[in-house]
Design an enzyme around this catalytic site. Structure first.
Site, short mmCIF file in Angstrom:
data_model
loop_
_atom_site.label_atom_id
_atom_site.label_comp_id
_atom_site.label_asym_id
_atom_site.label_seq_id
_atom_site.Cartn_x
_atom_site.Cartn_y
_atom_site.Cartn_z
N ARG A 23 0.82 -1.22 0.00
CA ARG A 23 0.00 0.00 0.00
C ARG A 23 0.85 1.27 0.00
NH1 ARG A 23 -3.83 -0.20 4.82
NH2 ARG A 23 -2.04 -1.28 5.73
N ASN A 41 -6.74 -2.58 2.08
CA ASN A 41 -6.74 -4.04 2.12
C ASN A 41 -8.17 -4.56 2.14
OD1 ASN A 41 -3.94 -4.37 2.18
ND2 ASN A 41 -3.86 -4.29 4.41
#
Length: 772
Positions: A23, A41
């Protein structure tokens, strides 16, 4: 670009994309491309939403694939337009979807270059710290207790972060953003050194330097690694290596060697660019390398071998130790031969002082035992000999036909055991667990299977297992079936080998000819198979040809006493009284004539004490014994095959096959002609190296010829090579080259071992393919 020309895209990414810095990598790329959007997520992976033109979107995805974090892996990317989504402003990392994520458990990773630089930098706060890590390296599976993967559920829960580590953990731009094992000397695990006399008088921070002095003086030091304790000693000292072998009860099995750099390894072995990449990779496996000649290292490290397994330091502790000592070390697992390696401090303290002069302990618990992986580079590509640290539990994508199938647990085999859980188009294979005949290994298997099913929230509806009626893994299958109210699905051993090779190569359910060569597997006719030609697919198979069945004199004893196989093969080829015939003056005949002939003759006809077997492994044992290249008793599985491979290597280019005299239109390959030719060569004084090379060339020819013959009979043009005997480099490369030259498609193993460590994947694939 005008906002009216932008579209909102929803991009789902699946693979190893959680807990690996993915990320933050997406965030940095979005900043670089001036994109607005979000990343979060999800239980399936990661969802990215961006506002862009189609062209910029494609460029973003292209760079995302090219600039992955060190531990990340993208398996699938799906893109959907999101016309109802509001146009975002700025780019934000969002909380996980629904606050709950079944994060992928990534494999443990070897120390990364950035952490290595930090612990060598005297100005850095982690200077000389043996537990430095980040999202690019460090412990993962070995510290996991339960899901979700956060610090509270790992062995790091007893180490609260200091303020400095907390700041790094929460900083989106830091490479330690959400690195759960993050630590420093102020808040993390610590080291201490003990000897047989108790805690050594070592200044704090000098433990590693003191351990290095013990090693340099010819001592043995044990140290706590990622997935278990290691035992180390100097790799250039015959006496201390001999002492280690004696203390560990490891007579001949090769040791691995650790060196501090690629340049250092290159002083002792030949290293190509692919092997160098593997050594320096996050997986950090042991890589089998060709030793330089003459070898600068003593032969006692790997007796009768021309290859040694080398590795680079895998943890900051190993890295600092290797920097301190500056010489190669034997680095082997800390256990007694045949038992699981030690992982807890108390057991190590009570057991290892029988072996080691000093032990480097630390207080970060090892939750899950994981051994070192072993790989080799062949002309066919990567060959994984043992799949463990650095590879497990990374999932393998399965062919499309397995999507939507009921979840399966496959128990694998009893030797080199590993299990497999399969669902949602993925297979997760456990780390190498060992041989289930050892009670401690059996217990570890049960515990690890329970952990995996909890970590991956796996509730199997089908339990696949080997069809051998007395396998311990089959007993475990019955127990699991009762626990989960699941269906039992027995699988023939060699069919599982075939299916495993197909599955890891993403082969669909088309007809394939499997050439499966191994030591032993229970056949559908009740005999022991091991030299098989199977025409089939995931759904089923037909045994179209096989090696000549030969009695295993004494049953399991034949696997450890090669002379028994020599007697059985020669008796079938030459007849009764063969030790007194034409070749009676050969050493092998004198040796066999001293055995209890009357007992052996009775065993030749006793199917209970000498079951029939077409084993390729026992064929190697017989040959090694006949040419004088095998001891009376082997000390580890595959010892004779490895010895013959080493002997044959220098002579392969000039060696010609023996005259086999085995017609291809007969489904049973006979060895009678082989043994007559071998004995005549021995009588003429041929040496073991040339004989071994001729043996390898003979096997390559007869196996390839039979495969080509079966191709003409069955019209199958895809061949799969599997089974532990295909871990023989010369045989694998020779058969592969011969069949490819003929124009056939050849599948080999790259992701799982060809031996029994890979068959759980095949069992799972077969069980799924046969679901209605």
């Amino acid at each position: 670009m005008l906002r009216s020309e932008l579209f909102v895209w929803s991009i789902e990414v699946r693979g190893l994309v959680q807990g690996v810095g993915f990320r933050p990598s997406v965030w940095r790329l979005a900043q670089d491309l001036d994109l607005a959007g979000t990343v979060r997520n999800t239980p399936r992976g990661v969802i990215i939403e961006i506002a862009s033109s189609p062209q910029t979107r494609d460029h973003f995805i292209s760079r995302l694939r090219a600039e992955l974090p060190r531990l990340a892996r993208i398996d699938e990317v799906s893109i959907m337009a999101a016309p109802d989504q509001a146009m975002p402003s700025g780019f934000t990392i969002l909380e996980s979807l629904d606050g709950k994520v079944a994060a992928a458990i990534t494999p443990d990773a070897a120390i990364c270059p950035a952490c290595a630089d930090e612990i060598l930098d005297s100005a850095n706060r982690r200077f000389s710290y043996a537990f430095a890590n980040c999202t690019h390296c460090g412990p993962r599976l070995t510290i996991m207790r339960q899901i979700p993967y956060d610090r509270a559920n790992t062995a790091m829960s007893k180490f609260p972060m200091c303020r400095a580590c907390r700041d790094e953990y929460e900083d989106t731009t830091d490479r330690r953003f959400h690195a759960e094992p993050i630590a420093c000397a102020q808040c993390g695990p610590g080291l201490w050194l003990e000897s047989t006399d108790g805690p050594m008088p070592v200044l704090q921070g000098d433990e590693i330097a003191t351990a290095a002095r013990v090693l340099r003086s010819g001592g043995i030091v044990a140290l706590k690694g990622l997935g278990g304790f290691h035992i180390a000693c100097r790799a250039d000292n015959d006496a201390v290596i001999e002492r280690l072998r004696r203390q560990k009860r490891r007579d001949a099995k090769p040791f691995a060697v650790m060196a501090h750099s690629l340049e250092h390894i290159a002083l002792y072995a030949q290293v190509n660019t692919i092997e160098a990449d593997w050594l320096a990779s996050p997986s950090g496996p042991i890589v089998l390398l060709k030793v330089r000649s003459p070898s600068p290292l003593p032969s006692i490290i790997a007796p009768d071998q021309d290859r040694i397994g080398f590795m680079l330091p895998t943890t900051p502790l190993h890295f600092l130790l290797m920097q301190a000592i500056g010489m190669p070390l034997v680095m082997t697992s800390a256990n007694m031969s045949g038992e699981p390696q030690f992982i807890d401090n108390d057991t190590a303290c009570s057991q290892l002082f029988n072996i080691a002069d000093a032990i480097l302990f630390h207080d970060r618990d090892i939750e899950n035992r994981v051994d070192d992986s072993v790989v080799r580079h062949d002309t066919t590509g990567a060959t994984i000999l043992r799949r463990a640290r650095g590879y497990a539990p990374a999932p393998l994508l399965l062919p499309q036909l397995f999507y939507g199938k009921a979840p399966v647990f496959a128990t694998g085999a009893d030797i080199k055991s590993a299990f497999c859980i399969a669902a949602n188009g993925e297979a997760i294979i456990s780390q190498h667990l060992g041989d289930l005949d050892e009670p401690a290994t059996l217990g570890e298997y049960r515990r690890t299977a329970q952990l995996y099913m909890e970590l991956f929230e796996h509730r199997p509806q089908v339990i696949a297992h080997d069809m051998h009626p007395t396998y311990r893994s089959a007993g475990l299958a019955h127990r699991l079936a009762g626990e989960f109210n699941a269906v039992l699905f027995p699988v023939q051993h060699h069919h599982a080998h075939l299916a495993a090779c197909m599955a890891e190569n993403h082969a669909e359910n088309d007809a394939t000819l499997g050439i499966i060569l191994d030591g032993a597997g229970y056949g559908t006719d009740g005999t022991i198979w091991g030299g098989e030609f199977l025409a089939g697919n995931y759904s089923g198979f037909q045994r179209v040809a096989h090696f000549q069945p030969v009695p295993l004199l004494g049953g399991d004893k034949a696997a450890t006493e090669p002379w028994r196989n020599a007697y059985a093969h020669l008796r079938l080829a030459l007849g009764n009284g063969f030790t007194e015939g034409e070749f009676k003056d050969l050493p092998v005949m004198r040796q066999l004539s001293a055995k209890p002939i009357v007992v052996l003759e009775s065993l030749m006809h006793n199917r209970r004490l000498a079951p029939l077997s077409s084993s390729a492994g026992r064929l190697f044992d017989a040959f090694a014994s006949i040419i004088g290249a095998a001891q009376m008793h082997v000390s580890y599985e595959g010892q004779t095959g490895m010895r013959l491979e080493t002997l044959a290597g220098p002579h392969m280019e000039t060696a010609t096959p023996f005259d086999m005299c085995s017609p291809l239109d007969v489904a049973i390959i006979s060895w009678r002609g082989l043994w007559h030719s071998v004995l005549h060569d021995l009588k003429r004084g041929a040496d073991a190296g040339h004989l071994s090379a001729r043996f390898h060339q003979s096997l390559i020819k007869i196996v390839s010829d039979m495969a080509i013959h079966q191709h003409h009979v069955t019209s199958i043009d895809r061949i799969a090579l599997s089974g532990g005997v295909f871990q023989n480099r010369l045989l694998l490369q020779g058969v592969h080259a011969a069949l490819e030259k003929y124009g056939l498609q050849v599948l080999v193993h790259h992701a799982v071992p060809a031996n029994d460590g890979g068959i759980a994947l095949g069992q799972a694939a077969i069980a799924m393919a046969n679901q209605t």
